[in-house]
Design a protein around this motif. Structure first.
Motif, PDB file in Angstrom:
ATOM      1  N   GLN A  24      -4.902  -3.321  55.548  1.00  0.00           N
ATOM      2  CA  GLN A  24      -4.052  -4.342  56.159  1.00  0.00           C
ATOM      3  C   GLN A  24      -4.862  -5.616  56.361  1.00  0.00           C
ATOM      4  O   GLN A  24      -6.087  -5.584  56.496  1.00  0.00           O
ATOM      5  CB  GLN A  24      -3.516  -3.857  57.513  1.00  0.00           C
ATOM      6  N   VAL A  79       2.009  -1.594  60.583  1.00  0.00           N
ATOM      7  CA  VAL A  79       2.386  -2.188  59.299  1.00  0.00           C
ATOM      8  C   VAL A  79       2.819  -3.640  59.488  1.00  0.00           C
ATOM      9  O   VAL A  79       2.519  -4.500  58.672  1.00  0.00           O
ATOM     10  CB  VAL A  79       3.511  -1.366  58.631  1.00  0.00           C
ATOM     11  N   TYR A 200       7.218   0.637  53.975  1.00  0.00           N
ATOM     12  CA  TYR A 200       6.958  -0.636  53.309  1.00  0.00           C
ATOM     13  C   TYR A 200       8.245  -1.317  52.863  1.00  0.00           C
ATOM     14  O   TYR A 200       8.340  -2.539  52.840  1.00  0.00           O
ATOM     15  CB  TYR A 200       6.003  -0.427  52.144  1.00  0.00           C
ATOM     16  N   GLU A 204       9.519  -5.111  54.012  1.00  0.00           N
ATOM     17  CA  GLU A 204      10.020  -6.142  53.105  1.00  0.00           C
ATOM     18  C   GLU A 204      11.399  -6.627  53.539  1.00  0.00           C
ATOM     19  O   GLU A 204      11.678  -7.834  53.532  1.00  0.00           O
ATOM     20  CB  GLU A 204      10.086  -5.610  51.679  1.00  0.00           C
ATOM     21  N   LYS A 220       2.055  -6.893  48.810  1.00  0.00           N
ATOM     22  CA  LYS A 220       1.481  -5.560  49.009  1.00  0.00           C
ATOM     23  C   LYS A 220       2.572  -4.548  49.333  1.00  0.00           C
ATOM     24  O   LYS A 220       2.605  -3.441  48.761  1.00  0.00           O
ATOM     25  CB  LYS A 220       0.465  -5.610  50.138  1.00  0.00           C
ATOM     26  N   SER A 221       3.474  -4.896  50.237  1.00  0.00           N
ATOM     27  CA  SER A 221       4.532  -3.969  50.621  1.00  0.00           C
ATOM     28  C   SER A 221       5.477  -3.684  49.457  1.00  0.00           C
ATOM     29  O   SER A 221       5.936  -2.552  49.271  1.00  0.00           O
ATOM     30  CB  SER A 221       5.313  -4.534  51.810  1.00  0.00           C
ATOM     31  N   GLY A 225       6.028  -0.016  47.987  1.00  0.00           N
ATOM     32  CA  GLY A 225       7.379   0.521  47.929  1.00  0.00           C
ATOM     33  C   GLY A 225       7.768   0.915  46.518  1.00  0.00           C
ATOM     34  O   GLY A 225       8.374   1.973  46.291  1.00  0.00           O
TER      35      GLY A 225
END
Length: 558
Positions: A24, A79, A200, A204, A220-221, A225
């Motif tokens: 993260q 997250v 994730y 988003e 990244k997410s 996903g």
């Protein structure tokens, strides 16, 4: 089904401990975001019955638990929301240090660090962990020796800001009021997610249009996903996610070194590997949409993440060379410089020569000619993309070199030097411009002095670690400029470099006294100056002519 709950920090903290994993982003809030939070707290104290909604916390409920005595705490990976959470916990630690009521101090201490003295309410494993964890456990802010990256210095600033805010409340004897505000009247919507495939996607969706969240974090997410979605089995998904987490850990470790946004890394990566958008670096949102479309298989996410890492490493490498500041401040120049560093099939000597040419042509255009960042955008980013993808026209060293030379065809060296240096107020243009020119001149003089001559490394470091304005010295002082010197004190011939403290000592002293100070420094450019009896306009002209003659060689094509 996900059931979000609305809760205050006191409730959220009751049986949970939180962790910011290494993959993260590090702490990145700046002064504006912290001051917004401080302002919200100031307003909240005026409304005794109100609560303040702080936003969402998205946490992955891991299978881990931590036991301390008879207490058991579930471990949650943060997250989304770590910036707010981290800042508030920093404030609670600052409060704990100044509370006068011993019982309240102990209660707050037990909340932040559990009874075993090691389990921390929020554990960080990213770039700031050594500073944050130590501060929460000991209450001691970091020393200068602890600060090695831009991220470290920003975190130190956060601690100082929280300390000052808390001290202001303590001076008004309202520390306990502030504690209650934070723990009981700041509300969060907590998404407590147990399924890693969902967490994730949820991030988003919640941040699909929120510009506060860095676009690289969104990317990244999306990739994580997509990996869950496209993997053939849970075992394959777990392995792919572990690989992605390792890559993103490296990405954030790189970004912690220098003050560069994830948005830029995303834009540079998409532009280098997939081409420009309308003749310029792709916008962040466009870049994310493009990468999402390119992610058609579980392996695609890993390939994209590796490209993001490579682009990050090259951009950071450029920015870690401070003597290139006047060149790397232009986005399209950074894109092209990163492309040269990424080019395949080159040996290190060839890459060094190409970077030399890239630097020369870029400084000629944007430094000496003084063109702004709207100039040559298309040619720069188009060439960068061709180099990275191995276009047939730019596959070899000679082809890339020729393409770099062609960028500067309209910007001849003689014209560039005349416009940039001859009878120009260089200091008025930019102290950074002057430092760059003069340091290159210093390196030239060292080479000219003989094969064993070198620049003075300690003085070099002092000059480049300071602001440019603190290291550029006017031989004839600006404040003494009458009609005769009007328009001449900022000329390159009247400027030298000095370490900041030496520069400050010179001030507006007469030339005879300045020479004594100059003799303390081991800089080649000072040697011919201290031999002079007086400093007059003719000396400025003479020195300017010498620098101009050298500059026509320094920034011509390789």
């Amino acid at each position: 089904m996900i059931q979000p709950i609305y809760a205050t920090l006191k409730t959220i903290f009751a049986d949970r401990v939180f962790r910011v994993p290494a993959y993260q982003r590090f702490y990145s809030w700046r002064t504006r975001q912290r001051e917004d939070l401080f302002s919200d707290l100031e307003k909240l104290v005026q409304e005794p019955e109100d609560q303040h909604f702080m936003g969402t916390l998205v946490c992955y409920r891991t299978k881990e638990t931590q036991t301390v005595g008879t207490a058991e705490f579930r471990v949650y990976d943060v997250v989304d929301g770590q910036q707010r959470l981290t800042t508030l916990i920093l404030m609670l630690k600052c409060i704990q240090r100044v509370l006068t009521n011993e019982d309240y101090r102990k209660d707050l201490d037990r909340l932040l660090v559990k009874k075993d003295g090691h389990l921390i309410l929020l554990q960080t494993n990213n770039a700031n962990s050594h500073i944050f964890n130590s501060f929460i456990q000991t209450g001691q802010p970091p020393s200068e020796d602890d600060l090695t990256t831009a991220s470290d210095r920003n975190f130190r600033d956060a601690i100082r800001a929280c300390q000052q805010f808390v001290e202001d409340w303590a001076a008004k004897e309202k520390t306990e009021v502030l504690t209650r505000l934070i723990l009981h009247r700041l509300g969060f919507v907590l998404y407590d997610v147990e399924d890693p495939r969902v967490v994730y996607t949820l991030f988003e969706v919640l941040n699909s249009r929120g510009l506060v969240v860095d676009w690289l974090d969104k990317t990244k997410s999306v990739l994580m996903g997509k990996t869950y979605q496209l993997s053939g089995s849970q075992l394959a998904a777990d392995a792919a996610i572990a690989n992605l987490q390792s890559v993103w850990t490296q990405v954030y470790q790189e970004l912690a070194k220098k003050d560069v946004s994830g948005d830029e890394v995303l834009r540079v990566t998409a532009t280098l590997y997939y081409g420009a958008g309308a003749g310029k670096p792709r916008a962040a949102e466009d870049s994310l949409d493009l990468l999402r479309k390119k992610c058609t298989a579980a392996t695609s996410a890993a390939e994209i993440a590796e490209r993001l890492l490579k682009a990050t490493q090259k951009v950071i490498r450029l920015l870690e060379m401070p003597r290139l500041d006047p060149v790397t401040e232009i986005l399209q120049a950074r894109v092209l410089g990163a492309a040269v560093l990424l080019a395949q099939g080159l040996n290190e000597d060839e890459r060094r020569k190409l970077l030399n040419q890239w630097e020369r042509v870029t400084f000629r255009i944007f430094g000496l000619h003084g063109k702004d960042a709207r100039t040559m955008v298309g040619p720069y980013v188009t060439l960068a993309h061709k180099i990275v993808v191995g276009d047939l026209e730019t596959q070899t060293y000679n082809q890339i070199m020729q393409a770099l030379r062609e960028l500067g065809q309209k910007y001849a060296i003689d014209t560039a030097v005349n416009e940039g240096l001859v009878r120009q107020d260089c200091y008025g243009r930019s102290p950074g411009f002057c430092r760059y020119v003069l340091w290159n001149y210093e390196e030239h003089l060292a080479r000219q002095a003989g094969k064993n001559a070198t620049v003075n490394a300690p003085e070099r470091d002092l000059i480049w670690q300071a602001d440019a304005s603190d290291s550029v010295e006017h031989i004839f002082p600006r404040r003494n400029a009458g009609k005769t010197w009007q328009g001449h004190v900022g000329r390159i011939g009247n400027l030298v470099l000095l370490p900041p403290k030496v520069n400050s000592a010179c001030g507006a002293k007469p030339f005879a006294k300045k020479k004594k100070i100059y003799r303390q420094c081991m800089l080649w450019m000072l040697k011919p100056i201290v031999d002079k009896q007086h400093w007059a306009l003719k000396d400025v002209e003479e020195r300017e002519d010498q620098i101009v003659g050298w500059a026509k060689t320094r920034w011509c094509d390789v």
